[in-house]
Design an enzyme around this catalytic site. Structure first.
Site, PDB file in Angstrom:
ATOM      1  N   LYS A  13       0.846  -1.211   0.000  1.00 18.88           N
ATOM      2  CA  LYS A  13       0.000   0.000   0.000  1.00 18.88           C
ATOM      3  C   LYS A  13       0.884   1.265   0.000  1.00 18.88           C
ATOM      4  CE  LYS A  13      -1.923  -1.260   3.883  1.00 18.88           C
ATOM      5  NZ  LYS A  13      -1.094  -2.457   4.170  1.00 18.88           N
ATOM      6  N   ARG A  90      -9.026  -0.447  10.162  1.00 21.65           N
ATOM      7  CA  ARG A  90      -8.380  -1.730  10.339  1.00 21.65           C
ATOM      8  C   ARG A  90      -9.252  -2.745  11.054  1.00 21.65           C
ATOM      9  NH1 ARG A  90      -2.778  -0.277   9.705  1.00 21.65           N
ATOM     10  NH2 ARG A  90      -1.481  -2.074   9.972  1.00 21.65           N
ATOM     11  N   ARG A 129      12.894  -5.834   4.505  1.00 23.72           N
ATOM     12  CA  ARG A 129      12.829  -4.390   4.717  1.00 23.72           C
ATOM     13  C   ARG A 129      13.530  -3.965   6.005  1.00 23.72           C
ATOM     14  NH1 ARG A 129       7.114  -1.414   5.148  1.00 23.72           N
ATOM     15  NH2 ARG A 129       6.930  -2.838   6.907  1.00 23.72           N
ATOM     16  N   ARG A 142       1.242  -9.673  13.054  1.00 21.15           N
ATOM     17  CA  ARG A 142       0.525  -8.660  12.252  1.00 21.15           C
ATOM     18  C   ARG A 142      -0.396  -9.346  11.252  1.00 21.15           C
ATOM     19  NH1 ARG A 142       5.836  -5.801  10.547  1.00 21.15           N
ATOM     20  NH2 ARG A 142       4.654  -4.645   8.982  1.00 21.15           N
TER      21      ARG A 142
HETATM   22  P1  AP5 Z   1       4.833  -1.451   1.827  1.00 19.14           P
HETATM   23  O1  AP5 Z   1       4.452  -0.657   0.641  1.00 19.14           O
HETATM   24  O2  AP5 Z   1       5.475  -0.751   2.978  1.00 19.14           O
HETATM   25  O3  AP5 Z   1       3.598  -2.292   2.357  1.00 19.14           O
HETATM   26  P2  AP5 Z   1       2.352  -1.807   3.202  1.00 19.14           P
HETATM   27  O4  AP5 Z   1       1.176  -2.503   2.636  1.00 19.14           O
HETATM   28  O5  AP5 Z   1       2.313  -0.302   3.257  1.00 19.14           O
HETATM   29  O6  AP5 Z   1       2.726  -2.478   4.558  1.00 19.14           O
HETATM   30  P3  AP5 Z   1       3.212  -1.970   5.977  1.00 19.14           P
HETATM   31  O7  AP5 Z   1       4.265  -2.902   6.455  1.00 19.14           O
HETATM   32  O8  AP5 Z   1       3.528  -0.515   5.982  1.00 19.14           O
HETATM   33  O9  AP5 Z   1       1.874  -2.234   6.711  1.00 19.14           O
HETATM   34  P4  AP5 Z   1       1.600  -2.432   8.204  1.00 19.14           P
HETATM   35  O10 AP5 Z   1       0.141  -2.590   8.271  1.00 19.14           O
HETATM   36  O11 AP5 Z   1       2.390  -3.468   8.882  1.00 19.14           O
HETATM   37  O12 AP5 Z   1       2.165  -1.068   8.780  1.00 19.14           O
HETATM   38  P5  AP5 Z   1       1.468   0.239   9.283  1.00 19.14           P
HETATM   39  O13 AP5 Z   1       2.486   1.269   9.195  1.00 19.14           O
HETATM   40  O14 AP5 Z   1       0.144   0.478   8.637  1.00 19.14           O
HETATM   41  O15 AP5 Z   1       5.767  -2.636   1.304  1.00 19.14           O
HETATM   42  C1  AP5 Z   1       6.371  -3.534   2.198  1.00 19.14           C
HETATM   43  C2  AP5 Z   1       7.746  -3.957   1.630  1.00 19.14           C
HETATM   44  O16 AP5 Z   1       7.541  -4.663   0.404  1.00 19.14           O
HETATM   45  C3  AP5 Z   1       8.671  -2.783   1.303  1.00 19.14           C
HETATM   46  O17 AP5 Z   1       9.970  -3.139   1.637  1.00 19.14           O
HETATM   47  C4  AP5 Z   1       8.507  -2.615  -0.209  1.00 19.14           C
HETATM   48  O18 AP5 Z   1       9.677  -2.097  -0.806  1.00 19.14           O
HETATM   49  C5  AP5 Z   1       8.257  -4.046  -0.653  1.00 19.14           C
HETATM   50  N1  AP5 Z   1       7.419  -4.125  -1.852  1.00 19.14           N
HETATM   51  C6  AP5 Z   1       6.322  -3.396  -2.128  1.00 19.14           C
HETATM   52  N2  AP5 Z   1       5.796  -3.734  -3.316  1.00 19.14           N
HETATM   53  C7  AP5 Z   1       6.581  -4.740  -3.795  1.00 19.14           C
HETATM   54  C8  AP5 Z   1       6.554  -5.529  -4.986  1.00 19.14           C
HETATM   55  N3  AP5 Z   1       5.625  -5.352  -5.933  1.00 19.14           N
HETATM   56  N4  AP5 Z   1       7.499  -6.474  -5.147  1.00 19.14           N
HETATM   57  C9  AP5 Z   1       8.459  -6.658  -4.202  1.00 19.14           C
HETATM   58  N5  AP5 Z   1       8.561  -5.939  -3.067  1.00 19.14           N
HETATM   59  C10 AP5 Z   1       7.619  -4.995  -2.860  1.00 19.14           C
HETATM   60  O19 AP5 Z   1       1.139  -0.160  10.800  1.00 19.14           O
HETATM   61  C11 AP5 Z   1       2.168  -0.439  11.724  1.00 19.14           C
HETATM   62  C12 AP5 Z   1       1.567  -0.624  13.110  1.00 19.14           C
HETATM   63  O20 AP5 Z   1       0.929   0.602  13.518  1.00 19.14           O
HETATM   64  C13 AP5 Z   1       0.459  -1.691  13.221  1.00 19.14           C
HETATM   65  O21 AP5 Z   1       0.972  -2.994  13.434  1.00 19.14           O
HETATM   66  C14 AP5 Z   1      -0.347  -1.166  14.427  1.00 19.14           C
HETATM   67  O22 AP5 Z   1       0.311  -1.481  15.622  1.00 19.14           O
HETATM   68  C15 AP5 Z   1      -0.275   0.338  14.243  1.00 19.14           C
HETATM   69  N6  AP5 Z   1      -1.414   0.866  13.449  1.00 19.14           N
HETATM   70  C16 AP5 Z   1      -1.357   1.479  12.226  1.00 19.14           C
HETATM   71  N7  AP5 Z   1      -2.590   1.849  11.834  1.00 19.14           N
HETATM   72  C17 AP5 Z   1      -3.453   1.462  12.834  1.00 19.14           C
HETATM   73  C18 AP5 Z   1      -4.849   1.553  12.984  1.00 19.14           C
HETATM   74  N8  AP5 Z   1      -5.636   2.110  12.053  1.00 19.14           N
HETATM   75  N9  AP5 Z   1      -5.390   1.041  14.131  1.00 19.14           N
HETATM   76  C19 AP5 Z   1      -4.621   0.480  15.080  1.00 19.14           C
HETATM   77  N10 AP5 Z   1      -3.273   0.360  14.980  1.00 19.14           N
HETATM   78  C20 AP5 Z   1      -2.693   0.836  13.861  1.00 19.14           C
END
Ligand code: AP5
Length: 187
Positions: A13, A90, A129, A142
């Site tokens: 995303k 979420r 990553r 997660r």
């Molecule tokens: P990336 O683009 O970063 O993936 P993403 O879908 O954005 O995943 P995240 O890891 O950021 O999601 P998350 O839900 O764990 O984290 P968030 O910050 O929301 O890509 C991931 C990797 O893959 C990168 O290295 C990229 O380069 C690679 N990649 C991408 N596309 C590719 C492709 N086509 N081919 C190969 N490689 C590729 O949340 C973190 C924490 O915050 C949560 O665990 C929770 O504790 C808290 N949190 C956040 N939002 C909430 C909420 N709404 N409510 C409660 N807690 C929350």
């Protein structure tokens, strides 16, 4: 254009947001980025959120809701092109809260884009990553949290006629092209 990016952690995303912003001029609210900024700044909110983030659990609803309310109010006023939400909602409680918030400002969602990627690919991506919460144990948790709490939103938004699925594997450019094909329809 008002959209939600929905998908498991690591489904890509965040990677696609810049291209969506460049093409459609929307602003973005990413709850994970906002929370990491609070943790880095050592705020009280960040200190409360950190243990949940380290464990791969959702942070408490009140913390996230306050951030979203502030972010959305600003975006709704400042950018007529619309907004994109990454990482929110979420779970069902967050989705219902978002519906209420958007109804209040008369700006309902146009579309929810679901990134479909299998979990083994996700684990490989996230281990490569190396963010603070990208260790194997936390990644698996997660994914469990996604399965249990977030995946029901696929059904929730399907019933509302808002869900569109994009295959999230292949090159970043190919996935971008699939996304643009969907978003260009509603632009
Ligand atoms: P990336 O683009 O970063 O993936 P993403 O879908 O954005 O995943 P995240 O890891 O950021 O999601 P998350 O839900 O764990 O984290 P968030 O910050 O929301 O890509 C991931 C990797 O893959 C990168 O290295 C990229 O380069 C690679 N990649 C991408 N596309 C590719 C492709 N086509 N081919 C190969 N490689 C590729 O949340 C973190 C924490 O915050 C949560 O665990 C929770 O504790 C808290 N949190 C956040 N939002 C909430 C909420 N709404 N409510 C409660 N807690 C929350």
């Amino acid at each position: 254009m008002r959209i939600v990016l929905l998908g498991a952690p690591g489904s890509g995303k965040g990677t696609q947001t810049d291209a969506i912003i460049a093409r459609h001029g929307v602003s973005t609210v990413a709850t994970g980025d906002l929370l990491r900024a609070e943790v880095a700044a050592g705020t009280e909110l960040g200190q409360r959120a950190k243990p949940y983030m380290d464990a791969g659990e959702l942070v408490p609803f009140d913390i996230v809701l306050g951030m979203i309310e502030n972010g959305l109010k600003t975006l709704a006023v400042t950018n007529p092109r619309g907004f994109m939400m990454d990482g929110f909602p979420r779970d069902l409680a967050q989705a219902e809260a978002l519906d209420k918030l958007l109804a209040k400002i008369n700006q309902p969602l146009d579309l929810v884009l679901f990134f479909e990627v299998d979990y083994e690919e996700i684990v490989k991506r996230l281990l490569g990553r190396g963010r603070a919460d990208d260790n194997e144990e936390t990644i698996r948790n997660r994914l469990r949290v996604f399965e249990e709490k977030t995946a029901p939103l696929i059904e929730y938004y399907t019933r509302k006629g808002l869900l569109r699925t994009v295959r999230g594997t292949g090159t970043i450019e190919d996935i971008g092209a699939r996304i643009h094909a969907v978003l260009d329809e509603i632009a």
